[in-house]
Design an enzyme around this catalytic site. Structure first.
Site, PDB file in Angstrom:
ATOM      1  N   GLN A   1       4.222   6.177 -12.852  1.00 36.42           N
ATOM      2  CA  GLN A   1       4.800   4.855 -11.937  1.00 36.42           C
ATOM      3  C   GLN A   1       4.080   3.710 -12.408  1.00 36.42           C
ATOM      4  OE1 GLN A   1       4.202   7.102  -8.102  1.00 36.42           O
ATOM      5  NE2 GLN A   1       5.663   5.676  -7.572  1.00 36.42           N
TER       6      GLN A   1
ATOM      7  N   CYS B   1       9.366   5.660  -1.795  1.00 41.30           N
ATOM      8  CA  CYS B   1       8.726   5.562  -2.971  1.00 41.30           C
ATOM      9  C   CYS B   1       8.438   4.345  -3.401  1.00 41.30           C
ATOM     10  CB  CYS B   1       9.599   6.393  -4.129  1.00 41.30           C
ATOM     11  SG  CYS B   1       9.074   6.590  -5.708  1.00 41.30           S
ATOM     12  N   LEU B   2       7.270   4.073  -3.902  1.00 46.48           N
ATOM     13  CA  LEU B   2       7.012   2.705  -4.530  1.00 46.48           C
ATOM     14  C   LEU B   2       7.791   2.399  -5.825  1.00 46.48           C
ATOM     15  CD1 LEU B   2       2.940   3.038  -4.374  1.00 46.48           C
ATOM     16  CD2 LEU B   2       4.445   1.885  -2.683  1.00 46.48           C
TER      17      LEU B   2
ATOM     18  N   PRO C   1       0.795  -1.032  -0.085  1.00 49.41           N
ATOM     19  CA  PRO C   1      -0.051   0.097   0.072  1.00 49.41           C
ATOM     20  C   PRO C   1       0.972   1.535  -0.211  1.00 49.41           C
ATOM     21  CG  PRO C   1       0.186  -0.857   2.341  1.00 49.41           C
ATOM     22  CD  PRO C   1       1.009  -1.720   1.136  1.00 49.41           C
TER      23      PRO C   1
ATOM     24  N   HIS D   1       5.879  15.277  -3.450  1.00 50.93           N
ATOM     25  CA  HIS D   1       6.573  14.111  -4.110  1.00 50.93           C
ATOM     26  C   HIS D   1       5.664  13.584  -5.238  1.00 50.93           C
ATOM     27  CE1 HIS D   1       7.980   9.740  -3.249  1.00 50.93           C
ATOM     28  NE2 HIS D   1       7.420   9.472  -4.314  1.00 50.93           N
ATOM     29  N   GLU D   2       4.500  13.563  -5.438  1.00 47.97           N
ATOM     30  CA  GLU D   2       3.865  13.057  -6.570  1.00 47.97           C
ATOM     31  C   GLU D   2       3.951  14.036  -7.687  1.00 47.97           C
ATOM     32  OE1 GLU D   2       2.976  10.103  -6.283  1.00 47.97           O
ATOM     33  OE2 GLU D   2       3.388   9.752  -4.245  1.00 47.97           O
TER      34      GLU D   2
ATOM     35  N   VAL E   1       0.624   5.884  -0.210  1.00 52.58           N
ATOM     36  CA  VAL E   1      -0.343   7.044   0.120  1.00 52.58           C
ATOM     37  C   VAL E   1      -0.272   8.198  -1.270  1.00 52.58           C
ATOM     38  CG1 VAL E   1       0.095   7.231   2.586  1.00 52.58           C
ATOM     39  CG2 VAL E   1       1.683   8.428   1.190  1.00 52.58           C
ATOM     40  N   GLY E   2       0.163   7.481  -2.077  1.00 51.66           N
ATOM     41  CA  GLY E   2       0.240   8.349  -3.648  1.00 51.66           C
ATOM     42  C   GLY E   2       0.687   7.520  -4.676  1.00 51.66           C
TER      43      GLY E   2
ATOM     44  N   HIS F   1       7.142  13.547  -9.618  1.00 51.92           N
ATOM     45  CA  HIS F   1       7.089  12.463 -10.428  1.00 51.92           C
ATOM     46  C   HIS F   1       6.615  13.077 -12.009  1.00 51.92           C
ATOM     47  CE1 HIS F   1       7.841   8.593  -8.432  1.00 51.92           C
ATOM     48  NE2 HIS F   1       6.950   8.888  -7.459  1.00 51.92           N
TER      49      HIS F   1
HETATM   50 ZN    ZN Z   1       7.219   7.978  -5.403  1.00 58.55          ZN
END
Ligand code: ZN
Length: 199
Positions: free
Chosen positions: A54, A111-112, A46, A153-154, A48-49, A157
């Site tokens: 991505q 970061c994912l 999971p 952060h997003e 949060v963004g 990206h």
């Molecule tokens: Zn990220």
């Protein structure tokens, strides 16, 4: 439908500038499906963004969400210190950020797309986001603390930037071995222990 994999650092889609979405297309079936997939992938991770690049889609759209479950491990003090507050699901097409004030805060961020690591990143405490919502309606919202960090952060990206471009590189650490140790310590102590110069 099978969920797409989360693209990892090194893939050029994470380094390209995402294209603005034509407002007329926001309510199209394809775009609605893209948003649904992004929300599913974010929740399953999971995280949060999530930004569209991505999952390999070079379009300017982000989804963000923070809830009780995702902050369950944090104490009351840690939540307050980080400004971590509940953030209902928000979809933003073509987001633009404006910094509010000159207050900044430094915390660990992951970061994912850089799986398994985290590092200290300094971010603005308050920002205002303008963009279009999931129905293509323009909106603006002011945010503080953790939600403001997630937004920064997003939106990075969408400009081909990752947190590793902004991190205090001496704080870069492996989640498996080190996260618990550093996340429990005050940031100034972490900086001292890792030899990061204090302001
Ligand atoms: Zn990220």
């Amino acid at each position: 439908m099978q969920k797409p994999a989360i693209v990892q650092a090194g893939n050029v889609v994470l380094r390209a500038r995402a294209s603005e979405v034509d407002p007329k297309h926001i309510t199209s079936a394809n775009m609605r499906q893209l948003v649904r997939i992004m929300v599913d992938v974010m929740r399953a991770a999971p995280g949060v963004g999530l930004a569209a690049p991505q999952i390999g889609v070079g379009l300017s759209v982000i989804v963000i969400e923070d809830n009780e479950q995702r902050m369950a491990k944090l104490t009351k003090e840690q939540r307050a210190e980080r400004g971590r507050t509940l953030l209902p699901l928000m979809v933003v097409f073509n987001p633009k950020l404006q910094v509010l004030g000159d207050e900044k805060a430094t915390y660990f961020e992951g970061c994912l797309s850089v799986q398994g690591y985290m590092a200290l990143v300094e971010r603005h405490v308050a920002v205002e986001v303008t963009g279009l919502d999931a129905d293509g309606k323009p909106f603006q919202k002011q945010m503080r603390g953790w939600p403001a960090r997630i937004l920064q952060h997003e939106v990075d990206h969408l400009h081909g930037m990752l947190y590793i471009d902004r991190m205090m590189s001496r704080s870069f650490c492996c989640n498996d071995d080190m996260a618990a140790k550093w996340l429990d310590m005050p940031i100034d102590d972490v900086k001292r222990a890792l030899g990061i110069e204090q302001d």
